[in-house]
Design an enzyme around this catalytic site. Sequence first.
Site, PDB file in Angstrom:
ATOM      1  N   SER A  52      45.776  33.779  43.232  1.00 48.41           N
ATOM      2  CA  SER A  52      45.034  34.864  43.550  1.00 48.41           C
ATOM      3  C   SER A  52      43.649  34.328  44.324  1.00 48.41           C
ATOM      4  O   SER A  52      43.846  33.695  45.401  1.00 48.41           O
ATOM      5  CB  SER A  52      44.485  35.539  42.223  1.00 48.41           C
ATOM      6  OG  SER A  52      44.019  37.020  42.494  1.00 48.41           O
ATOM      7  N   HIS A 189      50.472  40.323  37.664  1.00 45.07           N
ATOM      8  CA  HIS A 189      49.503  39.312  38.351  1.00 45.07           C
ATOM      9  C   HIS A 189      49.154  38.363  37.600  1.00 45.07           C
ATOM     10  O   HIS A 189      48.936  37.270  38.065  1.00 45.07           O
ATOM     11  CB  HIS A 189      48.141  40.043  38.546  1.00 45.07           C
ATOM     12  CG  HIS A 189      47.309  39.491  39.551  1.00 45.07           C
ATOM     13  ND1 HIS A 189      47.621  39.179  40.865  1.00 45.07           N
ATOM     14  CD2 HIS A 189      46.024  38.882  39.317  1.00 45.07           C
ATOM     15  CE1 HIS A 189      46.563  38.640  41.499  1.00 45.07           C
ATOM     16  NE2 HIS A 189      45.529  38.173  40.912  1.00 45.07           N
TER      17      HIS A 189
END
Length: 213
Positions: A52, A189
């Site tokens: 990320s 995620h």
Amino acid sequence: FTSSAVFCIRLPGRETRLEEPFAKDMTSVVNEITSVLLKELKEKPFAFFGHSFGTYMSFAVALHLKKMYGLEPVHLFMSAAHSPNSAAYLAVQSIVLPDGHNDLLAIMEILGGNFELPHDEDLWRDTALTFKEDAKLFQTCSFEKTDMNTPFSCDITYFCGSDDKIYDAKGWRELTSGDTSFYELPGDHLYLLKPSNESFLIKYMTRSIENGL
């Protein structure tokens, strides 16, 4: 490789560095990481893994090391992020951040993906604050076009979660003359926290680094 070491980057304002003020820009983050690790990176081959926001941080450090010291990783492992030469990356860089700390959903549009949000109010607020500070750091990233003309020759592997939001990752092919590989693993995620995915990532990265030496 048997004498290797793994270093985890912990930014100010988090965990054991909770009392320190958040970093103000990516340049200061890159300089701090470089100053701490430069001696190690000069002495032995190295690779970066970034997830990320950590993807952009790792990429920025790698660019800095190449430009200033002629050092290049043997492999870049990137995860759950737009490639920094993509239109999607430029689009999220220009999003206006909300003023308050409570609008976590809006802040997640900058860096976040699809994952279960915390139900605890204090944890929600802390998460939102951290996300906002990461988003502010992200928006200080400046990857100049001159730096982006195939800056690396190492292999790049990109990972993502099958249930995460869609990231534009194809641009990684343009950022190295080496090979690029793409893997989608089950999960959102935070897919890398699943034990089976964690095991796969460790084995894959270990093998890739050994093959790159």
